[in-house]
Design a protein around this motif. Structure first.
Motif, PDB file in Angstrom:
ATOM      1  N   GLU A  93       0.782  -1.264  -1.209  1.00 40.21           N
ATOM      2  CA  GLU A  93      -0.329  -1.265  -2.166  1.00 40.21           C
ATOM      3  C   GLU A  93      -1.260  -0.101  -1.872  1.00 40.21           C
ATOM      4  OE1 GLU A  93      -2.354  -5.029  -2.374  1.00 40.21           O
ATOM      5  OE2 GLU A  93      -0.497  -6.119  -2.060  1.00 40.21           O
ATOM      6  N   HIS A  94      -0.785   1.102  -2.084  1.00 36.34           N
ATOM      7  CA  HIS A  94      -1.583   2.283  -1.766  1.00 36.34           C
ATOM      8  C   HIS A  94      -2.416   2.737  -2.956  1.00 36.34           C
ATOM      9  CE1 HIS A  94      -0.008   3.118   2.249  1.00 36.34           C
ATOM     10  NE2 HIS A  94       1.103   2.566   1.796  1.00 36.34           N
ATOM     11  N   THR A  95      -3.733   2.671  -2.791  1.00 33.85           N
ATOM     12  CA  THR A  95      -4.651   3.168  -3.797  1.00 33.85           C
ATOM     13  C   THR A  95      -4.805   4.673  -3.645  1.00 33.85           C
ATOM     14  OG1 THR A  95      -5.848   1.078  -3.634  1.00 33.85           O
ATOM     15  CG2 THR A  95      -6.985   2.880  -4.744  1.00 33.85           C
ATOM     16  N   TYR A  96      -4.724   5.124  -2.402  1.00 33.34           N
ATOM     17  CA  TYR A  96      -4.906   6.543  -2.099  1.00 33.34           C
ATOM     18  C   TYR A  96      -3.636   7.090  -1.461  1.00 33.34           C
ATOM     19  CZ  TYR A  96      -9.644   4.681  -2.365  1.00 33.34           C
ATOM     20  OH  TYR A  96     -10.772   4.024  -2.757  1.00 33.34           O
ATOM     21  N   THR A  97      -3.275   8.317  -1.858  1.00 32.63           N
ATOM     22  CA  THR A  97      -2.068   8.925  -1.307  1.00 32.63           C
ATOM     23  C   THR A  97      -2.350   9.758  -0.064  1.00 32.63           C
ATOM     24  OG1 THR A  97      -2.318  10.815  -2.797  1.00 32.63           O
ATOM     25  CG2 THR A  97      -0.907   8.999  -3.546  1.00 32.63           C
TER      26      THR A  97
ATOM     27  N   ALA B 299      -8.190  10.432  -1.607  1.00 31.30           N
ATOM     28  CA  ALA B 299      -9.249   9.438  -1.408  1.00 31.30           C
ATOM     29  C   ALA B 299     -10.613  10.042  -1.731  1.00 31.30           C
ATOM     30  CB  ALA B 299      -9.218   8.912   0.025  1.00 31.30           C
TER      31      ALA B 299
ATOM     32  N   GLN C 110      -5.701   0.062   3.527  1.00 25.61           N
ATOM     33  CA  GLN C 110      -4.590  -0.045   2.586  1.00 25.61           C
ATOM     34  C   GLN C 110      -3.455  -0.865   3.175  1.00 25.61           C
ATOM     35  OE1 GLN C 110      -4.483   3.611  -0.320  1.00 25.61           O
ATOM     36  NE2 GLN C 110      -3.956   4.258   1.719  1.00 25.61           N
TER      37      GLN C 110
ATOM     38  N   LYS D 279       0.473  -2.090   3.257  1.00 27.52           N
ATOM     39  CA  LYS D 279       1.777  -1.460   2.994  1.00 27.52           C
ATOM     40  C   LYS D 279       2.292  -1.871   1.615  1.00 27.52           C
ATOM     41  CE  LYS D 279       6.122  -0.487   5.265  1.00 27.52           C
ATOM     42  NZ  LYS D 279       6.943  -0.714   6.440  1.00 27.52           N
TER      43      LYS D 279
ATOM     44  N   ARG E 124     -11.284   3.361   4.110  1.00 30.60           N
ATOM     45  CA  ARG E 124     -10.484   3.068   2.918  1.00 30.60           C
ATOM     46  C   ARG E 124      -8.996   3.267   3.186  1.00 30.60           C
ATOM     47  NH1 ARG E 124     -13.340   3.131  -2.079  1.00 30.60           N
ATOM     48  NH2 ARG E 124     -15.356   2.200  -1.592  1.00 30.60           N
ATOM     49  N   LEU E 125      -8.646   4.346   3.853  1.00 30.91           N
ATOM     50  CA  LEU E 125      -7.234   4.605   4.156  1.00 30.91           C
ATOM     51  C   LEU E 125      -6.675   3.576   5.138  1.00 30.91           C
ATOM     52  CD1 LEU E 125      -7.261   8.495   4.399  1.00 30.91           C
ATOM     53  CD2 LEU E 125      -6.213   7.105   2.594  1.00 30.91           C
TER      54      LEU E 125
END
Length: 198
Positions: free
Chosen positions: A31-35, A40, A27, A29, A23-24
């Motif tokens: 459009e980050h769903t997780y920081t 996550a 991602q 650039k 998932r990470l």
């Protein structure tokens, strides 16, 4: 069988980490769903079914791991046995821990391990493609069509075929897999000698 069981046990224990890694890595650039890793884990747990959310795509992984590990160990063992039976002086040398036992020379070990890895990877790769698609889950636009292993394989095959679908990226995977398996089997054989197991 032993190789398959070892591989499957390792996958089950580390699967949530692989899910978060995929998932990470996916991602884009901006459009980050997780920081980060912890975020996550929290988001997948909260939005994708709790603990079971971390095991999305586990079935194709298990079904792919069994032939991968099994074929890999079987192929290496067969190549080693055949090589030492038919060309012992060319391919073998006395073991450092037991001179009465022949072992493969290091460069032959590397070759056999690489071949074993390539064959095993080729056989199990469609399951790897399926696993990755299922792990990405809601990130992909065709998420609704890829809920189960069967639906995912059918979708990939139907839209992309065998070469550009089920085996997409295999050549790049060889670059990682072949040297990895070559080193793994060679290390295994050297450690058997080091611990006097021959």
């Amino acid at each position: 069988m032993a190789g398959s069981m070892a591989g499957m046990t390792a996958v089950i224990c580390t699967y949530p980490l692989d899910m978060v890694r995929v998932r990470l890595a996916f991602q884009v650039k901006g459009e980050h769903t997780y920081t980060g890793i912890i975020h996550a884990f929290k988001m997948i747990y909260a939005k994708e079914g709790g603990f079971l959310g971390f095991y999305r795509g586990l079935m194709p992984t298990i079904l792919g791991m069994a032939p991968y590990a099994g074929v890999s160990f079987f192929t290496f063992g067969t190549l080693k046995s055949v090589g030492l039976s038919y060309a012992p002086t060319l391919l073998g040398r006395p073991s450092s821990d037991n001179p009465n036992v022949l072992v493969l020379k290091t460069h032959i070990n590397l070759l056999c391990g690489g071949v074993a890895g390539a064959i095993a990877q080729t056989i199990s790769y469609p399951f790897d493609v399926t696993r990755r698609r299922m792990q990405l889950g809601t990130v992909l636009p065709e998420f609704e069509k890829c809920l189960t292993m069967r639906e995912t394989m059918k979708y990939v095959y139907g839209h992309h075929g065998i070469r550009k679908g089920l085996y997409r990226g295999l050549s790049l995977n060889y670059i990682r897999c072949v040297p990895s398996q070559a080193v793994a089997f060679t290390t295994y054989e050297l450690m058997k000698q080091f611990f006097h197991l021959n």
